[in-house]
Design a protein around this motif. Structure first.
Motif, short mmCIF file in Angstrom:
data_model
loop_
_atom_site.label_atom_id
_atom_site.label_comp_id
_atom_site.label_asym_id
_atom_site.label_seq_id
_atom_site.Cartn_x
_atom_site.Cartn_y
_atom_site.Cartn_z
N ALA A 55 -14.27 13.53 -3.66
CA ALA A 55 -13.37 14.60 -3.82
C ALA A 55 -12.45 14.88 -2.66
N LEU A 56 -12.72 14.50 -1.44
CA LEU A 56 -11.99 14.44 -0.39
C LEU A 56 -10.68 13.57 -0.71
N VAL A 57 -11.17 12.27 -0.92
CA VAL A 57 -10.13 11.27 -1.20
C VAL A 57 -9.09 11.67 -2.39
N GLU A 58 -9.76 12.02 -3.41
CA GLU A 58 -8.71 12.39 -4.63
C GLU A 58 -7.98 13.39 -4.42
N GLN A 59 -8.45 14.39 -3.72
CA GLN A 59 -7.89 15.68 -3.29
C GLN A 59 -6.51 15.12 -2.41
N GLY A 60 -7.14 14.39 -1.50
CA GLY A 60 -5.94 14.21 -0.20
C GLY A 60 -4.78 13.30 -1.21
N LEU A 61 -5.14 12.36 -1.95
CA LEU A 61 -4.19 11.73 -3.01
C LEU A 61 -3.25 12.62 -3.74
N ALA A 62 -4.04 13.56 -4.42
CA ALA A 62 -3.50 14.58 -5.32
C ALA A 62 -2.61 15.55 -4.44
N ASN A 63 -2.73 15.84 -3.25
CA ASN A 63 -2.06 16.51 -2.44
C ASN A 63 -0.55 15.80 -2.18
N THR A 64 -0.87 14.58 -1.76
CA THR A 64 0.18 13.72 -1.25
C THR A 64 1.22 13.52 -2.48
N ASP A 65 0.70 13.44 -3.67
CA ASP A 65 1.36 13.15 -4.89
C ASP A 65 2.31 14.30 -5.19
N ALA A 66 1.80 15.85 -4.77
CA ALA A 66 2.37 16.99 -5.11
C ALA A 66 3.48 17.07 -4.25
N ARG A 67 3.24 16.68 -2.77
CA ARG A 67 4.31 17.04 -1.77
C ARG A 67 5.45 16.08 -2.21
N SER A 98 0.67 -1.26 -0.18
CA SER A 98 -0.08 0.10 -0.02
C SER A 98 0.58 1.38 0.09
N LEU A 99 2.07 1.41 0.83
CA LEU A 99 3.01 2.20 0.46
C LEU A 99 3.33 2.67 -0.86
N LYS A 100 3.77 1.46 -1.51
CA LYS A 100 4.06 1.74 -2.87
C LYS A 100 3.07 2.22 -3.87
N LEU A 101 1.92 1.70 -3.63
CA LEU A 101 0.86 2.29 -4.23
C LEU A 101 0.64 3.76 -3.99
N PHE A 102 0.47 4.19 -2.82
CA PHE A 102 0.06 5.58 -2.56
C PHE A 102 1.04 6.46 -2.23
N LEU A 103 2.31 6.04 -1.91
CA LEU A 103 3.19 7.16 -1.24
C LEU A 103 4.71 6.83 -2.29
N ALA A 104 4.45 6.89 -3.40
CA ALA A 104 5.36 6.64 -4.48
C ALA A 104 5.46 7.87 -5.63
#
Length: 455
Positions: A275-287, A233-239
């Motif tokens: 919208a919350l989930v997708e924005q949270g993921l997008a913000n993480t990708d940007a960081r 899951s870390l590889k999926l969402f935090l890479a």
């Protein structure tokens, strides 16, 4: 794997000479080159293999470099003083250069005995539990999962060796499995997640035959080790490609097997939650793209929010105290999720604090405002509050109020909250919060545990 299934894949060598591919040694880590050259000089075959070769051919810059060789783990250890042998399921050599580790794997065989090695293969219900049978490079190629991951960069002449059609898949931008998909997923169900993750990362599609078993075999992910699914899951969402991975998991029907609570909440059609989930993921990708730190706790809090919120509101509607309701919801949802993905307690504790602080943002009173702003998780909880802006106009206004309050000097904020006029109009309570009966005010000192953010 069943030898008969292995034999269905007949390796056919295609050699791509140096002048016909884009890999340059300038883009390969010096540590990996040292390992490759020392193995070669000692008379062993030495190849860069897997994701590094794939990404280099696609113009990327890999962080990890894996090596394949015909040298056994003990022979590798004999060449490198900075080497340690790891693993029981798959015996590997790790050659350590400071913070960088080069993983060196001996060619895996396809038969029961291979061409040497320890003769150590154990299969349970079609799943490989332990496998240390050595073989040839041809056998090693058909043992790999996806064709794009079975490309070998030969340090002896700088060519790329393709035994199973990986170069064609790179050109087609398609993820294809080596061998029978049903059998390969039964061997290792996590390969389904890897297919989705790599397709999202590379911008590829998943071949229809490779995707077809997801519906019937996805439940096997429930039998995978929760600790391994946490790493996946870390590889999926935090890479850096978390949003694409999330959408790919949904499209493939795999999300419900990894995050069942998230899938259930989204199936209720709550567009604000999506919208919350997708924005949270997008913000993480940007960081991540900006080189900033990220924490799994915040992302898991985002993914599980819908189910926690709905359960908490359900308990409140039944007359439970608000703090107890949020605590019950958090414990239930986290407990269910950890049966699938072993989220460490240091992260679940932070998640529970982020959730428990959300209703406290609605309490615009002098003491409570300053107490909340001094909370160790205030910043994370406030960032989470901003993600909730899509829930309602009042929630958006609440986020704006707290953003403005943080810009004021403490004495000015205190004066405004003390009756001299709030800096911006006091927000209304969230439209998403259910109506509840008024309770008698408690005497000082009788606050529930949730007021400390410990829910």
């Amino acid at each position: 794997m069943n030898p008969e299934t292995r034999n269905e894949v007949a390796p056919t060598l295609r050699v791509i000479p140096r002048e016909q591919h884009s890999i340059s040694r300038k883009n390969i880590s010096k540590a990996a080159l040292r390992v490759l050259y020392r193995l070669h000089d000692a008379g062993f075959a030495a190849y860069l293999v897997g994701g590094a070769v794939r990404d280099l051919l696609l113009g990327g810059h890999p962080k990890d470099f894996d090596v394949a060789t015909n040298a056994t783990p003990d022979e590798v250890k004999g060449l490198f003083r900075n080497c340690r042998l790891i693993g029981r399921r798959f015996r590997l050599a790790h050659v350590v250069f400071g913070p960088e580790i080069i993983e060196v794997a001996t060619f895996r065989g396809t038969g029961e005995d291979g061409t040497g090695g320890e003769g150590d293969r154990h299969i349970v219900d079609g799943r490989i539990v332990r496998d240390n049978i050595w073989g040839t490079i041809e056998e090693d190629a058909v043992r790999r999962d996806f064709r794009v991951n079975a490309l070998y960069y030969d340090i002896s002449d700088f060519s790329v060796r393709d035994y199973v059609g990986g170069m064609q898949d790179l050109e087609d931008k398609t993820m294809r499995l080596i061998g029978d998909p049903d059998q390969r997923y039964r061997e290792d169900p996590v390969r389904m997640l890897r297919a989705a993750r790599l397709a999202a990362k590379l911008g590829f599609t998943i071949d229809k035959e490779a995707q077809a078993p997801f519906a019937s075999l996805g439940h096997l992910l429930g039998e995978a080790a929760p600790a391994r699914l946490f790493d996946e899951s870390l590889k999926l969402f935090l890479a850096g490609h978390g949003l694409k991975s999330f959408k790919m998991l949904e499209a493939c029907g795999l999300l419900k097997f990894l995050f069942p609570a998230t899938a259930r909440a989204l199936e209720r059609g709550d567009q604000a939650l999506r919208a919350l989930v997708e924005q949270g993921l997008a913000n993480t990708d940007a960081r991540i793209a900006e080189g900033k730190s990220v924490t799994p706790a915040f992302l898991y809090a985002v993914l599980l929010w819908g189910e926690v919120r709905d359960q908490a509101h359900g308990w409140i509607a039944q007359g439970f105290d608000i703090n107890e309701a949020w605590q019950r919801a958090a414990v239930h949802v986290v407990g269910e999720q950890c049966q699938r993905v072993a989220i460490p307690r240091r992260f679940t504790f932070t998640m529970e604090e982020i959730w428990s602080l959300q209703p406290r943002f609605e309490q615009i009173h002098r003491k409570r405002v300053f107490r909340l702003m001094s909370h160790p998780r205030f910043r994370a909880a406030f960032d989470f509050l901003l993600l909730r802006a899509h829930e309602s106009d009042s929630m958006r206004e609440l986020g704006e109020w707290w953003a403005h309050a943080q810009q004021l000097p403490p004495e000015m904020l205190a004066a405004a909250l003390g009756g001299g006029g709030v800096p911006v109009h006091e927000p209304t309570v969230s439209a998403t919060a259910p109506a509840r009966k008024r309770r008698r005010r408690r005497k000082p000192g009788g606050r529930g545990k949730g007021d400390s953010g410990g829910a």
